[in-house]
Design an enzyme around this catalytic site. Structure first.
Site, PDB file in Angstrom:
ATOM      1  N   ALA A  56       0.875  -1.174   0.000  1.00 26.50           N
ATOM      2  CA  ALA A  56       0.000   0.000   0.000  1.00 26.50           C
ATOM      3  C   ALA A  56       0.913   1.225   0.000  1.00 26.50           C
ATOM      4  CB  ALA A  56      -0.897  -0.014   1.228  1.00 26.50           C
ATOM      5  N   VAL A  82       4.578  -1.276   3.335  1.00 28.10           N
ATOM      6  CA  VAL A  82       4.409   0.145   3.024  1.00 28.10           C
ATOM      7  C   VAL A  82       5.274   0.486   1.808  1.00 28.10           C
ATOM      8  CG1 VAL A  82       4.729   2.497   3.885  1.00 28.10           C
ATOM      9  CG2 VAL A  82       3.888   0.701   5.428  1.00 28.10           C
ATOM     10  N   LYS A  83       4.627   1.070   0.802  1.00 27.41           N
ATOM     11  CA  LYS A  83       5.353   1.384  -0.439  1.00 27.41           C
ATOM     12  C   LYS A  83       5.757   2.859  -0.405  1.00 27.41           C
ATOM     13  CE  LYS A  83       4.694  -0.028  -5.236  1.00 27.41           C
ATOM     14  NZ  LYS A  83       3.644  -0.290  -6.222  1.00 27.41           N
ATOM     15  N   VAL A  84       7.049   3.091  -0.598  1.00 23.44           N
ATOM     16  CA  VAL A  84       7.613   4.438  -0.448  1.00 23.44           C
ATOM     17  C   VAL A  84       8.413   4.789  -1.708  1.00 23.44           C
ATOM     18  CG1 VAL A  84       9.338   5.744   0.895  1.00 23.44           C
ATOM     19  CG2 VAL A  84       7.764   4.198   2.075  1.00 23.44           C
TER      20      VAL A  84
END
Ligand code: G3P
Length: 238
Positions: A56, A82-84
């Protein structure tokens, strides 16, 4: 190689999950916006279908905001990654989030040097976008190969998640290259399962079997007992 679907569409996810080959999901703001649903609710529902990593993506672009958003997303489900984005502020946030035990997928990676930095910051996954590199006449898979060499040279545990896959050859190359994960649109998953010789071969097997059953039927006595009555008559039994 793990197979992830690059989509936020629930029917595609349900269908791929039913095939028994789906290991995880990647989403991004563009994919999520197409679904017209509440972001967190949608991600929660995806997590209830797929028992594997679900990426996400944050939309913040400064360290503290990325960390804050990442912590919120991580609360949705234990499988959230967590996509950064691969920007300086993103790297700073990766350091903080990974130190807290949160898995981070560093996205929008277009070079092996960027991938080296993501691994050093503590990324669990690096997402090189091979299709977008191919689009501008750069060899996307060559970048995946370079990342693989660098990670092996220094023993980084960051997993290579080949992304922006556009066709079956991208999947094949990723697998040959030893990418840990390939994330693809549902359309590509459908393309890789099919082969015309499989369809032709199955058609032939089934029609041969059908012919065999029909021939077998003609050797058997009729089920209504008429054959028995004929035999009794021939032997003088009344
Ligand atoms: O999820 C990120 C990536 O796979 C995007 O693919 O086709 O928009 O370049 P694409």
């Amino acid at each position: 190689m793990k197979i992830f679907l690059d989509t936020a569409n629930l029917s595609e996810i349900r269908e791929a999950a039913s095939w028994g080959v789906l290991d995880g999901i990647t989403t991004n703001p563009s994919l999520v916006s197409k679904e017209g649903r509440d972001f967190k609710e949608l991600i929660r529902e995806i997590c209830s279908i797929v028992d594997g990593p679900v990426s996400a993506e944050v939309v913040a672009v400064t360290k503290n905001e990325i960390v804050e958003e990442g912590l919120e997303l991580a609360k949705i489900h234990r499988n959230i990654v967590v996509k950064v984005p691969l920007i300086v502020e993103g790297l700073k946030a990766v350091k903080v989030l990974s130190a807290k035990g949160i898995k981070v997928n560093v996205t929008l990676c277009f070079s092996a040097n960027q991938a080296l930095l993501a691994a050093k910051a503590g990324a669990a996954y690096i997402s090189p976008f091979i299709g977008r590199l191919d689009d501008i006449s750069h060899d996307g898979m060559a970048v995946v190969g370079d990342i693989k060499t660098i990670y092996q040279n220094y023993g980084y545990s960051t997993q290579i998640l080949t992304a922006s896959i556009r066709n079956p050859l991208h999947v094949l190359e990723a697998a040959k290259m030893g990418s840990h994960v390939a994330t693809m649109p549902f359309k590509v998953l459908e393309q890789i399962v099919k082969h015309p010789l499989t369809d032709m071969g199955l058609k032939r097997f089934l029609s041969d079997w059908d012919k065999f059953l029909k021939e077998k039927e003609s050797f058997l006595p009729p089920k209504d007992g008429s054959a028995l009555r004929l035999a009794e008559k021939a032997h003088g039994v009344s």
